[in-house]
Design a protein around this motif. Structure first.
Motif, PDB file in Angstrom:
ATOM      1  N   LEU A 187      -5.728  27.128  13.735  1.00 39.71           N
ATOM      2  CA  LEU A 187      -4.401  26.569  13.971  1.00 39.71           C
ATOM      3  C   LEU A 187      -3.597  27.412  14.933  1.00 39.71           C
ATOM      4  N   LYS A 188      -2.784  26.739  15.735  1.00 33.72           N
ATOM      5  CA  LYS A 188      -1.949  27.370  16.742  1.00 33.72           C
ATOM      6  C   LYS A 188      -0.484  27.043  16.460  1.00 33.72           C
ATOM      7  N   PRO A 189       0.422  27.858  16.942  1.00 32.10           N
ATOM      8  CA  PRO A 189       1.849  27.551  16.738  1.00 32.10           C
ATOM      9  C   PRO A 189       2.232  26.164  17.252  1.00 32.10           C
ATOM     10  N   GLU A 190       1.583  25.704  18.298  1.00 32.58           N
ATOM     11  CA  GLU A 190       1.903  24.387  18.844  1.00 32.58           C
ATOM     12  C   GLU A 190       1.409  23.242  17.960  1.00 32.58           C
ATOM     13  N   ASP A 191       0.666  23.558  16.914  1.00 34.73           N
ATOM     14  CA  ASP A 191       0.281  22.533  15.936  1.00 34.73           C
ATOM     15  C   ASP A 191       1.387  22.286  14.912  1.00 34.73           C
ATOM     16  N   THR A 192       2.425  23.093  14.954  1.00 33.34           N
ATOM     17  CA  THR A 192       3.538  22.929  14.026  1.00 33.34           C
ATOM     18  C   THR A 192       4.193  21.564  14.218  1.00 33.34           C
ATOM     19  N   ALA A 193       4.270  20.809  13.128  1.00 33.57           N
ATOM     20  CA  ALA A 193       4.829  19.453  13.193  1.00 33.57           C
ATOM     21  C   ALA A 193       4.851  18.858  11.797  1.00 33.57           C
ATOM     22  N   LEU A 194       5.498  17.710  11.714  1.00 31.33           N
ATOM     23  CA  LEU A 194       5.420  16.889  10.506  1.00 31.33           C
ATOM     24  C   LEU A 194       4.238  15.949  10.690  1.00 31.33           C
ATOM     25  N   TYR A 195       3.287  16.012   9.783  1.00 27.30           N
ATOM     26  CA  TYR A 195       2.070  15.231   9.893  1.00 27.30           C
ATOM     27  C   TYR A 195       2.171  13.995   8.995  1.00 27.30           C
ATOM     28  N   THR A 220      -4.267 -10.715   7.015  1.00 23.15           N
ATOM     29  CA  THR A 220      -3.988  -9.825   8.140  1.00 23.15           C
ATOM     30  C   THR A 220      -3.914  -8.370   7.706  1.00 23.15           C
ATOM     31  N   TYR A 221      -4.140  -7.493   8.684  1.00 18.66           N
ATOM     32  CA  TYR A 221      -4.033  -6.060   8.480  1.00 18.66           C
ATOM     33  C   TYR A 221      -2.682  -5.575   8.977  1.00 18.66           C
ATOM     34  N   ASN A 222      -2.136  -4.599   8.280  1.00 21.07           N
ATOM     35  CA  ASN A 222      -0.868  -3.973   8.664  1.00 21.07           C
ATOM     36  C   ASN A 222      -1.000  -2.463   8.624  1.00 21.07           C
ATOM     37  N   ASN A 223      -0.087  -1.819   9.336  1.00 22.34           N
ATOM     38  CA  ASN A 223      -0.046  -0.358   9.335  1.00 22.34           C
ATOM     39  C   ASN A 223       0.903   0.141   8.264  1.00 22.34           C
ATOM     40  N   TYR A 224       0.462   1.155   7.534  1.00 24.59           N
ATOM     41  CA  TYR A 224       1.276   1.780   6.501  1.00 24.59           C
ATOM     42  C   TYR A 224       1.367   3.268   6.796  1.00 24.59           C
ATOM     43  N   TRP A 225       2.526   3.833   6.481  1.00 26.09           N
ATOM     44  CA  TRP A 225       2.793   5.233   6.796  1.00 26.09           C
ATOM     45  C   TRP A 225       3.147   6.019   5.542  1.00 26.09           C
ATOM     46  N   GLY A 226       2.695   7.285   5.524  1.00 24.44           N
ATOM     47  CA  GLY A 226       3.123   8.194   4.493  1.00 24.44           C
ATOM     48  C   GLY A 226       4.473   8.793   4.832  1.00 24.44           C
ATOM     49  N   GLN A 227       4.976   9.621   3.922  1.00 25.19           N
ATOM     50  CA  GLN A 227       6.290  10.237   4.102  1.00 25.19           C
ATOM     51  C   GLN A 227       6.235  11.449   5.021  1.00 25.19           C
ATOM     52  N   GLY A 228       5.060  11.982   5.214  1.00 32.94           N
ATOM     53  CA  GLY A 228       4.912  13.146   6.079  1.00 32.94           C
ATOM     54  C   GLY A 228       4.782  14.434   5.277  1.00 32.94           C
ATOM     55  N   THR A 229       3.986  15.339   5.809  1.00 31.99           N
ATOM     56  CA  THR A 229       3.836  16.666   5.207  1.00 31.99           C
ATOM     57  C   THR A 229       3.965  17.702   6.317  1.00 31.99           C
ATOM     58  N   GLN A 230       4.763  18.720   6.062  1.00 32.29           N
ATOM     59  CA  GLN A 230       5.083  19.704   7.096  1.00 32.29           C
ATOM     60  C   GLN A 230       3.966  20.736   7.233  1.00 32.29           C
ATOM     61  N   VAL A 238       0.857  -1.187   0.000  1.00 37.25           N
ATOM     62  CA  VAL A 238       0.000   0.000   0.000  1.00 37.25           C
ATOM     63  C   VAL A 238       0.889   1.230   0.000  1.00 37.25           C
ATOM     64  N   GLN A 239       0.608   2.141  -0.912  1.00 33.90           N
ATOM     65  CA  GLN A 239       1.344   3.400  -0.975  1.00 33.90           C
ATOM     66  C   GLN A 239       0.433   4.538  -0.534  1.00 33.90           C
ATOM     67  N   LEU A 240       1.010   5.478   0.189  1.00 33.64           N
ATOM     68  CA  LEU A 240       0.260   6.628   0.682  1.00 33.64           C
ATOM     69  C   LEU A 240       0.900   7.906   0.151  1.00 33.64           C
ATOM     70  N   VAL A 241       0.075   8.786  -0.378  1.00 36.41           N
ATOM     71  CA  VAL A 241       0.557  10.073  -0.877  1.00 36.41           C
ATOM     72  C   VAL A 241      -0.192  11.178  -0.148  1.00 36.41           C
ATOM     73  N   GLU A 242       0.574  11.990   0.567  1.00 31.92           N
ATOM     74  CA  GLU A 242       0.001  13.080   1.358  1.00 31.92           C
ATOM     75  C   GLU A 242       0.159  14.402   0.625  1.00 31.92           C
ATOM     76  N   SER A 243      -0.745  15.320   0.926  1.00 35.13           N
ATOM     77  CA  SER A 243      -0.649  16.667   0.371  1.00 35.13           C
ATOM     78  C   SER A 243      -1.390  17.628   1.282  1.00 35.13           C
ATOM     79  N   GLY A 244      -1.112  18.916   1.101  1.00 34.28           N
ATOM     80  CA  GLY A 244      -1.873  19.930   1.800  1.00 34.28           C
ATOM     81  C   GLY A 244      -1.151  20.672   2.901  1.00 34.28           C
ATOM     82  N   GLY A 245       0.060  20.264   3.238  1.00 29.80           N
ATOM     83  CA  GLY A 245       0.784  20.976   4.272  1.00 29.80           C
ATOM     84  C   GLY A 245       1.267  22.329   3.785  1.00 29.80           C
TER      85      GLY A 245
END
Length: 121
Positions: free
Chosen positions: A85-93, A106-116, A2-9
């Motif tokens: 949004l608050k400054p404390e929300d700053t993070a890599l999502y 079985t089910y497994n967990n998959y992760w995206g690359q992250g969006t800042q 499974v591939q995950l593609v994030e956007s919107g940061g």
């Protein structure tokens, strides 16, 4: 797999809004839960919000009332609408998907690359 593609940061001023998207693709049999985690510098990765296929939502206390998670099952896509949004929300999502690939049991967990996400004036 499974591939995950994030956007919107991006960069936003305090009080502003952003919408994150994460699209899952690949040999997907079924998806149970989709969600978002975040990691700020020097801190552990934490759950922001999750949504199961049955509609059960879970939010971190720090984002309740400000963030909304939703998903489009036909598109295998999960969204995170972030308001006030608050400054404390700053993070890599990071997008997280709990899925079963076609032909697997079985089910497994998959992760995206992250969006800042950076909240700053």
């Amino acid at each position: 797999q499974v591939q995950l593609v994030e956007s919107g940061g991006g960069l936003v001023q305090p009080g502003g809004s952003l919408r994150l998207s994460c699209a899952a693709s690949g040999s997907i049999g079924s998806i149970y839960a989709m969600g978002w985690y975040r990691q700020a510098p020097g801190k552990q990765r934490e759950l922001v919000a999750s949504l199961t296929s049955g509609g059960r939502q879970n939010y971190a206390d720090s984002v309740k009332g400000r963030f909304t998670i939703s998903r489009d099952n036909a598109k295998n896509t999960v969204y995170l609408q972030m308001n006030s949004l608050k400054p404390e929300d700053t993070a890599l999502y990071y997008c997280n998907v709990n899925a079963r690939v076609s032909g697997a049991w079985t089910y497994n967990n998959y992760w995206g690359q992250g969006t800042q996400v950076t909240v700053s004036s």
